[in-house]
Write an enzyme that holds these catalytic residues in place. Structure first.
Site, PDB file in Angstrom:
ATOM      1  N   TYR A 144       0.845  -1.204   0.000  1.00 51.30           N
ATOM      2  CA  TYR A 144       0.000   0.000   0.000  1.00 51.30           C
ATOM      3  C   TYR A 144       0.870   1.240   0.000  1.00 51.30           C
ATOM      4  CZ  TYR A 144       0.669  -0.498   5.120  1.00 51.30           C
ATOM      5  OH  TYR A 144       1.192  -0.677   6.378  1.00 51.30           O
ATOM      6  N   LYS A 148       2.528  11.034   4.944  1.00 51.74           N
ATOM      7  CA  LYS A 148       2.489  11.614   6.279  1.00 51.74           C
ATOM      8  C   LYS A 148       1.710  12.923   6.131  1.00 51.74           C
ATOM      9  CE  LYS A 148       5.171   8.724   8.699  1.00 51.74           C
ATOM     10  NZ  LYS A 148       6.608   8.808   8.918  1.00 51.74           N
ATOM     11  N   SER A 222       1.351   6.700  13.061  1.00 52.82           N
ATOM     12  CA  SER A 222       0.315   6.262  12.116  1.00 52.82           C
ATOM     13  C   SER A 222      -1.038   6.882  12.476  1.00 52.82           C
ATOM     14  CB  SER A 222       0.177   4.734  12.125  1.00 52.82           C
ATOM     15  OG  SER A 222       1.363   4.138  11.685  1.00 52.82           O
TER      16      SER A 222
HETATM   17  O1  76R Z   1      14.873   1.112   9.527  1.00 56.43           O
HETATM   18  C1  76R Z   1      14.661   0.694  10.702  1.00 56.43           C
HETATM   19  O2  76R Z   1      14.542  -0.500  11.028  1.00 56.43           O
HETATM   20  C2  76R Z   1      14.561   1.739  11.749  1.00 56.43           C
HETATM   21  C3  76R Z   1      13.209   1.878  12.226  1.00 56.43           C
HETATM   22  C4  76R Z   1      12.178   2.195  11.118  1.00 56.43           C
HETATM   23  C5  76R Z   1      12.096   3.348  10.312  1.00 56.43           C
HETATM   24  C6  76R Z   1      13.019   4.569  10.266  1.00 56.43           C
HETATM   25  C7  76R Z   1      11.093   1.345  10.763  1.00 56.43           C
HETATM   26  C8  76R Z   1      10.859   0.076  11.288  1.00 56.43           C
HETATM   27  N1  76R Z   1      10.313   1.986   9.835  1.00 56.43           N
HETATM   28  C9  76R Z   1      10.900   3.192   9.510  1.00 56.43           C
HETATM   29  C10 76R Z   1      10.447   4.140   8.598  1.00 56.43           C
HETATM   30 MN1  76R Z   1       8.468   1.378   9.171  1.00 56.43          MN
HETATM   31  N2  76R Z   1       6.699   0.752   8.468  1.00 56.43           N
HETATM   32  C11 76R Z   1       5.751   1.549   7.853  1.00 56.43           C
HETATM   33  C12 76R Z   1       4.520   0.804   7.768  1.00 56.43           C
HETATM   34  O3  76R Z   1       0.615   0.921   8.257  1.00 56.43           O
HETATM   35  C13 76R Z   1       1.253   1.796   8.885  1.00 56.43           C
HETATM   36  O4  76R Z   1       0.766   2.351   9.895  1.00 56.43           O
HETATM   37  C14 76R Z   1       2.616   2.228   8.420  1.00 56.43           C
HETATM   38  C15 76R Z   1       3.209   1.377   7.274  1.00 56.43           C
HETATM   39  C16 76R Z   1       4.763  -0.452   8.294  1.00 56.43           C
HETATM   40  C17 76R Z   1       3.769  -1.591   8.392  1.00 56.43           C
HETATM   41  C18 76R Z   1       6.127  -0.473   8.731  1.00 56.43           C
HETATM   42  C19 76R Z   1       6.750  -1.578   9.319  1.00 56.43           C
HETATM   43  N3  76R Z   1       8.248   3.145   8.158  1.00 56.43           N
HETATM   44  C20 76R Z   1       9.210   4.101   7.984  1.00 56.43           C
HETATM   45  C21 76R Z   1       8.696   5.129   7.099  1.00 56.43           C
HETATM   46  C22 76R Z   1       9.454   6.381   6.629  1.00 56.43           C
HETATM   47  C23 76R Z   1       9.113   7.466   7.617  1.00 56.43           C
HETATM   48  C24 76R Z   1       9.785   8.790   7.379  1.00 56.43           C
HETATM   49  O5  76R Z   1      10.913   8.825   6.863  1.00 56.43           O
HETATM   50  O6  76R Z   1       9.162   9.802   7.773  1.00 56.43           O
HETATM   51  C25 76R Z   1       7.403   4.754   6.769  1.00 56.43           C
HETATM   52  C26 76R Z   1       6.450   5.485   5.856  1.00 56.43           C
HETATM   53  C27 76R Z   1       7.134   3.518   7.445  1.00 56.43           C
HETATM   54  C28 76R Z   1       5.939   2.835   7.400  1.00 56.43           C
HETATM   55  N4  76R Z   1       8.758  -0.391  10.150  1.00 56.43           N
HETATM   56  C29 76R Z   1       9.855  -0.778  10.902  1.00 56.43           C
HETATM   57  C30 76R Z   1       7.964  -1.521   9.974  1.00 56.43           C
HETATM   58  C31 76R Z   1       8.599  -2.640  10.607  1.00 56.43           C
HETATM   59  C32 76R Z   1       8.053  -4.075  10.606  1.00 56.43           C
HETATM   60  C33 76R Z   1       9.766  -2.178  11.202  1.00 56.43           C
HETATM   61  C34 76R Z   1      10.796  -2.954  11.995  1.00 56.43           C
HETATM   62  C35 76R Z   1      11.886  -3.378  11.056  1.00 56.43           C
HETATM   63  C36 76R Z   1      12.975  -4.140  11.704  1.00 56.43           C
HETATM   64  O7  76R Z   1      13.562  -3.655  12.667  1.00 56.43           O
HETATM   65  O8  76R Z   1      13.227  -5.251  11.214  1.00 56.43           O
END
Ligand code: 76R
EC number: 1.3.98.5
Length: 248
Positions: A144, A148, A222
């Site tokens: 999807y 932000k 979120s």
């Molecule tokens: O990279 C990293 O592991 C550091 C932590 C992290 C960042 C910086 C991280 C971890 N994410 C990051 C950035 Mn994420 N992520 C999403 C979604 O449905 C929703 O509500 C949101 C959709 C999911 C499901 C998800 C999963 N993440 C981001 C960004 C960029 C933000 C910005 O730059 O402003 C978005 C848009 C976003 C959205 N995130 C994780 C996950 C998961 C599963 C993790 C843990 C990963 C791990 O440690 O293995």
């Protein structure tokens, strides 16, 4: 002061969603269908060679619901390669029997919210592996696009870096509690497509997508700032199963 998060950008990414024109496909003779199927298989085999040379990765999923019949996710070092692949694919006979339903152009992105002070991403193999991910053969995918929010008091882009970092820490903690259950690839698309990020999730258990996305809805970043596009969910379509998928 410019407080943009610094991003690390990896491979370019195309999510290509197609429906099958089953009516037209059924009009073909079985020989013609076999030839067209083989054309697609030849592409997949070529892309496997590219993946073997670590010059890209791809994945094919059958999509559930009416939004599409299949999704092809392609990763390549340059936008040109994605464009070339797309054009070559569109010129095949097989493509004449597909109907483009959605596409998404982005680049694999890691942001520096959580990066340590002396990290050297160019020489960190774990970071390099995340920027140039080898797509796994996970049984399920969920894709999807999202933004932000920039609305009144809820404007992510006006929030000071420290506060954004705190929120991203909480986001990351929820994400990490799904380690081993869901693998996520975040692709950035500001300037490339209609939303700001593409979220691609892979899992062995389709229910984990619902659990993770639902849990994150209660997390501030979120709950307050997330805006979401259409959700696509699908099952892995290995090359070996393609003939059966296309069989009439
Ligand atoms: O990279 C990293 O592991 C550091 C932590 C992290 C960042 C910086 C991280 C971890 N994410 C990051 C950035 Mn994420 N992520 C999403 C979604 O449905 C929703 O509500 C949101 C959709 C999911 C499901 C998800 C999963 N993440 C981001 C960004 C960029 C933000 C910005 O730059 O402003 C978005 C848009 C976003 C959205 N995130 C994780 C996950 C998961 C599963 C993790 C843990 C990963 C791990 O440690 O293995």
């Amino acid at each position: 002061m410019n407080e943009a998060a610094v991003t690390l950008d990896g491979w370019y990414c195309l999510h290509d969603f197609r429906s099958m024109d089953w009516t037209a496909w059924k009009q073909l003779s079985s020989d013609e269908r076999e030839q067209a199927t083989n054309e697609f298989l030849t592409f997949l085999e070529k892309w496997e060679v590219t993946a073997g040379h670590k010059q890209g990765s791809h994945a094919l999923y059958s999509i559930v619901g009416q939004k599409a019949d299949f999704m092809l996710m392609l990763l390549r070092p340059t936008m040109e390669e994605l464009n070339d692949i797309e054009n070559a694919f569109n010129k095949t006979t097989f493509a004449e029997y597909t109907i483009p339903t959605y596409s998404y152009v982005s680049v694999v992105e890691l942001s520096n919210y959580m990066a340590g002070k002396d990290s050297d991403p160019d020489n960190d193999p774990r970071i390099q592996a995340r920027l140039k991910p080898e797509l796994t053969e996970a049984p399920y995918v969920c894709f999807y696009p999202m933004n932000k929010k920039r609305e009144g008091n809820d404007n992510w882009y006006m929030v000071p870096m420290d506060e954004r970092r705190d929120m991203m820490r909480s986001h990351g903690l929820i994400g990490r509690s799904y380690a081993g259950k869901v693998k996520q690839i975040i692709t950035g698309s500001v300037g490339f497509d209609d939303w700001e990020w593409g979220v691609t999730l892979f899992s062995d258990d389709v229910l984990q997508f619902k659990k993770l996305v639902y849990e994150m809805r209660f997390d501030e970043v979120s709950a307050r700032y997330g805006e979401f596009g259409s959700f696509y969910v699908g099952t892995h379509l290995p090359k070996e199963r393609l003939p059966q998928f296309l069989y009439i």
